[in-house]
Enzyme design. Structure first.
Site, mmCIF file in Angstrom:
data_model
loop_
_atom_site.group_PDB
_atom_site.id
_atom_site.type_symbol
_atom_site.label_atom_id
_atom_site.label_comp_id
_atom_site.label_asym_id
_atom_site.label_seq_id
_atom_site.Cartn_x
_atom_site.Cartn_y
_atom_site.Cartn_z
ATOM 1 N N LYS A 269 0.859 -1.185 0.000
ATOM 2 C CA LYS A 269 0.000 0.000 0.000
ATOM 3 C C LYS A 269 0.893 1.232 0.000
ATOM 4 C CE LYS A 269 -4.109 -1.877 2.199
ATOM 5 N NZ LYS A 269 -4.974 -1.762 1.016
ATOM 6 N N ARG A 345 -10.334 -11.448 0.768
ATOM 7 C CA ARG A 345 -11.188 -12.449 0.109
ATOM 8 C C ARG A 345 -10.531 -13.823 0.114
ATOM 9 N NH1 ARG A 345 -11.295 -8.893 -5.305
ATOM 10 N NH2 ARG A 345 -11.089 -7.299 -3.715
#
Ligand code: BES
Ligand code: MN
Ligand code: ZN
Length: 495
Positions: A269, A345
């Site tokens: 990130k 996920r």
């Protein structure tokens, strides 16, 4: 904080501060009501000066030199015909913010009669409580801080309100736990600490607990979850708590995304992606454990509830996932990891497969899953994905009752082409447009289609950058009250 209902008339009440909810156009009534406490002309003058008419979000504080009460905070509720329970909640938190640093015994007087008394008393009590929670755990000096010790809801039928009021504490403690878990930094709240928190809940509320370690997860073939965890020096902990009532008529599973930190992995990130905020990537697990805290104490009959968290960190070390790796989930599906930052996920995939094996009547997962959901709905509304209309309605009603924003989003099957891989069964991310829809479609690949399932994306709602209604700046504990309301309702249905 002790919250109770008292049947006193307003001008018989004594305590330090009063918070009064005022409907628009009822100023004369207020002046009349408080004429033994404040001189009519003075009160009239203050209302006029402040242009206080009882409109929504207006408030006016009046200090009183001598008498049974030292301060009255009038808070506007807007027009009677538009009044919603949520307005009571918001007004109660506006009032609470004005008395927080002031006094300890607070009286609250609202137009209770406009609603079912229990719901109104519950909403207001809960709002005061949630607005005044302050996290001082990480301050070295906890200066003598004023706290509201005692709240009296004035002018209520005590018998009617009592049972609703008795639920305020268990539910608010659940929200508090969720907030504290979220705001704890990643060097404190590690995957093993999260497991310890679950252990504590199991002991305190007599819940069954199973924690699968890395080896047990390997044996179950949880290759997607473990692939995320292996980039961290900290071991993963797969948490499974269970609440069992005496008679089981429903069985449900709640799953929470539990990334105690999300660096993004090798798709690190960078730039504006706010890596420093990513301690809150376990917000889903916090809500689920917060709900376990509440359910553990409320002990609803009929519904067996499972609480599941595949806890780990998304970090970078020499054995971390490479962008491009192919991993295999516990249902046998292979996944090309085209972005290591879509890690939630992957962990949820194995948690969902595990949940389906329990053969529940419904599964709900909560996850800080996508930035795209924050862009779409902001920080007051969570996204809800499900193919099941009934479950959608139930959850929307539960959230509505809690005053938690939720909005059903489309499970657009044709977008599945976005997560097609040329080499594996699936890839973990699709194109940027519709990014939270493809995320939901990805999860769907791991759910047995005969089990009603809903996914709630709380990336926006689990945190607020400013004091907002009942949420002080920081972790909100979003989801706890929605989940508890939903479970209570299921219980009611199966009676
Ligand atoms: N935990 C993040 C999602 C997130 C973003 C939560 C901002 C709260 C605020 C998630 O793991 C993530 O990184 N998602 C990516 C997915 C992308 C790579 C397809 C995202 O949303 O950018
Ligand atoms: Mn991520
Ligand atoms: Zn994440």
């Amino acid at each position: 904080m002790q919250i109770s209902a008292v049947s006193n008339r307003i001008n018989e009440w004594s305590g330090s501060v009063l918070i009064v909810g005022v409907l628009e156009g009822t100023i004369d009534n207020q002046i009349n009501l408080f004429k033994t406490t404040v001189k009519e002309t003075y009160l009239n003058q203050r209302f006029n000066e402040a242009k206080f008419k009882g409109k929504k979000n207006q408030s006016l504080s009046i200090e009183i030199i001598e008498g049974k009460v030292q301060k009255i905070v009038f808070v506007g509720l807007g027009k009677a015909e538009n009044l919603l329970i949520d307005d009571l909640r918001k007004a109660a938190s506006i009032g609470t913010r004005q008395v927080l640093s002031f006094e300890r015994k607070v009286g609250i007087f609202f137009p209770w009669d406009a609603f079912d008394l229990s719901s109104a008393a519950f909403a207001v009590g809960e709002a005061v409580r949630l607005t005044s929670i302050k996290d001082l755990r990480f301050k070295s000096e906890t200066k003598e801080s004023t706290q509201i010790d005692e709240v009296e809801l004035i002018g209520l039928d005590v018998k009617v309100a009592q049972s609703a009021i008795s639920e305020i504490n268990p539910i608010c403690e659940g929200v508090k736990l969720a907030r504290e878990l979220v705001s704890a930094p990643p060097n404190f709240l590690t995957p093993s600490e999260l497991a310890k928190e679950a252990k504590k809940l199991a002991t305190d509320y007599d819940l069954d607990l199973k924690i699968l370690d890395k080896k047990e997860c390997q044996e179950k073939g949880m290759g997607a979850y473990l692939a995320v965890a292996k980039g961290s020096d900290l071991d993963p902990h797969f948490i499974h708590l269970k609440y069992s009532p005496k008679i089981v008529k429903n069985k449900i599973v709640l799953i929470g995304k539990g990334l105690t930190f999300d660096s993004g992995g090798y798709n690190l990130k960078v730039g504006a992606s706010q890596i420093e905020k990513m301690k809150y990537d376990m917000g889903g697990s916090a809500s689920v454990l917060g709900a376990a805290r509440a359910i553990g104490e409320l002990k609803p009959s009929n519904t067996e509830v499972h609480f599941i968290v595949a806890a780990c960190e998304n970090m970078i070390n020499g054995s971390a996932l490479h962008p491009g790796d192919i991993v295999k989930a516990s249902n046998g599906k292979t996944i090309e990891v085209n972005n290591t930052d879509a890690e939630g996920r992957l962990t949820l995939a194995d948690a969902l497969v595990y949940a389906c094996e329990l053969q529940p009547n419904a599964i709900v997962d909560l996850a800080t899953l996508t930035g795209a959901c924050v862009i779409a709905l902001g920080d007051e509304i969570a996204g809800l994905w499900t193919d099941n209309d009934q479950l959608s309605e139930q959850l929307a009603r539960a959230a509505g009752k809690a005053g938690e924003g939720i909005w059903r989003m489309p499970m657009r099957d044709s977008y599945k082409s976005g997560i097609k891989s040329s080499i594996a069964d699936l890839q973990n991310t699709g194109p940027r447009p519709g990014g939270s829809i493809t995320a939901a479609l990805f999860l769907k690949e791991f759910v047995n289609s005969s089990i009603p399932w809903a996914h709630i994306d709380i990336a926006g709602t689990c945190w607020t950058e400013k004091d907002r209604d009942i949420n002080p700046k920081g972790a909100t504990g979003y989801g706890v009250r929605t989940l508890v309301n939903w479970i209570k309702e299921l219980n009611f249905k199966s009676n």
